[in-house]
Design an enzyme around this catalytic site. Structure first.
Site, PDB file in Angstrom:
ATOM      1  N   GLU A  60       1.387   6.424  -7.114  1.00  0.00           N
ATOM      2  CA  GLU A  60       0.354   7.393  -7.461  1.00  0.00           C
ATOM      3  C   GLU A  60       0.909   8.807  -7.472  1.00  0.00           C
ATOM      4  OE1 GLU A  60      -2.982   6.997  -4.925  1.00  0.00           O
ATOM      5  OE2 GLU A  60      -3.782   5.224  -5.941  1.00  0.00           O
TER       6      GLU A  60
ATOM      7  N   GLU B 262       0.826  -1.205   0.000  1.00  0.00           N
ATOM      8  CA  GLU B 262       0.000   0.000   0.000  1.00  0.00           C
ATOM      9  C   GLU B 262       0.866   1.263   0.000  1.00  0.00           C
ATOM     10  OE1 GLU B 262      -3.069   2.065  -0.658  1.00  0.00           O
ATOM     11  OE2 GLU B 262      -3.441  -0.053  -0.244  1.00  0.00           O
TER      12      GLU B 262
END
Length: 227
Positions: free
Chosen positions: A85, A78
């Site tokens: 991102e 994560e």
């Protein structure tokens, strides 16, 4: 003759170098991910539940190592997804189909790991079902203390504005509940893991409040918390 291109601006200093500074930057990255990524908050609360199960049921060394490794692997995935991102957003300033595919692929990797962890967790419980059945009183105690403890951690990581005393009350109550569970824990390793997650949740709550105060002073728009 063409004039030489101006030098690129240097990156601002990051507050020191060395091993301690590296740990501080890594810690800041972890807390930032917890604050701004909804899925990371879900993973953190899920890791708390895993820690409560591991500290309430007698498991073998292999089962303990497997569960801890799965939790850490999901956290790593994560955090890596969040970094990817940010890199994509930095490189692509407008909508691009390839950028969307890159983000979707990274998110799919985290989803596969999460689903695999659920399957592994279920398989471990089924394999050790006789241990679960024989641990009835201990499991009841873990549920009675673990549910309010999980509620305290969930409150700390929720991206909602609230007074500071609410966070401190949740942290103190969570620490007290964890202390009671530690008196009869089945695994000090899982208890330590759960305590660390409580500390991460509290650090995220304090950092979120500091960011909100900074935005009020500068008059900037509030930071959005992404999924």
């Amino acid at each position: 003759m063409n004039a030489p291109a101006p030098p690129s601006p240097s990156f601002p200093p990051r507050g020191g170098a060395g091993l301690i500074a590296s740990f501080r930057h890594a810690w800041a990255g972890l807390i930032h991910t917890v604050i701004h990524q909804r899925n990371m908050r879900v993973h953190l609360v899920s890791a708390v539940l895993v820690g409560l199960v591991g500290s309430g049921i007698e498991l073998g060394l292999a089962e303990k190592v497997t569960l801890i490794f799965c939790v850490l692997l999901i956290f790593f995935a994560e955090i890596l997804n969040s970094a990817l991102e940010h890199l994509v957003d930095l490189a692509v300033q407008q909508f691009d189909e390839k950028a969307r595919l890159a983000k979707d692929a990274a998110a799919a990797g985290v989803m596969v790991l999460a689903l695999g962890t659920v399957v592994i967790f279920a398989a471990l419980l089924v394999t050790n079902w006789h241990v679960v059945v024989n641990s009835g009183p201990r499991i009841a105690r873990q549920v009675a203390l673990g549910l309010p403890f999980t509620a305290c951690v969930t409150l700390l990581v929720l991206p909602r504005s609230r007074p500071a005393w609410v966070d401190w009350a949740a942290f103190v109550l969570g620490a007290a509940l964890l202390g009671l569970m530690a008196l009869r824990t089945a695994s000090s390793v899982f208890t330590a893991l759960t305590a660390g997650l409580l500390g991460v949740a509290m650090a995220a709550a304090r950092t979120r409040r500091s960011e909100a105060l900074g935005q009020k002073k500068t008059g900037s728009s509030p930071v959005s918390y992404r999924a």
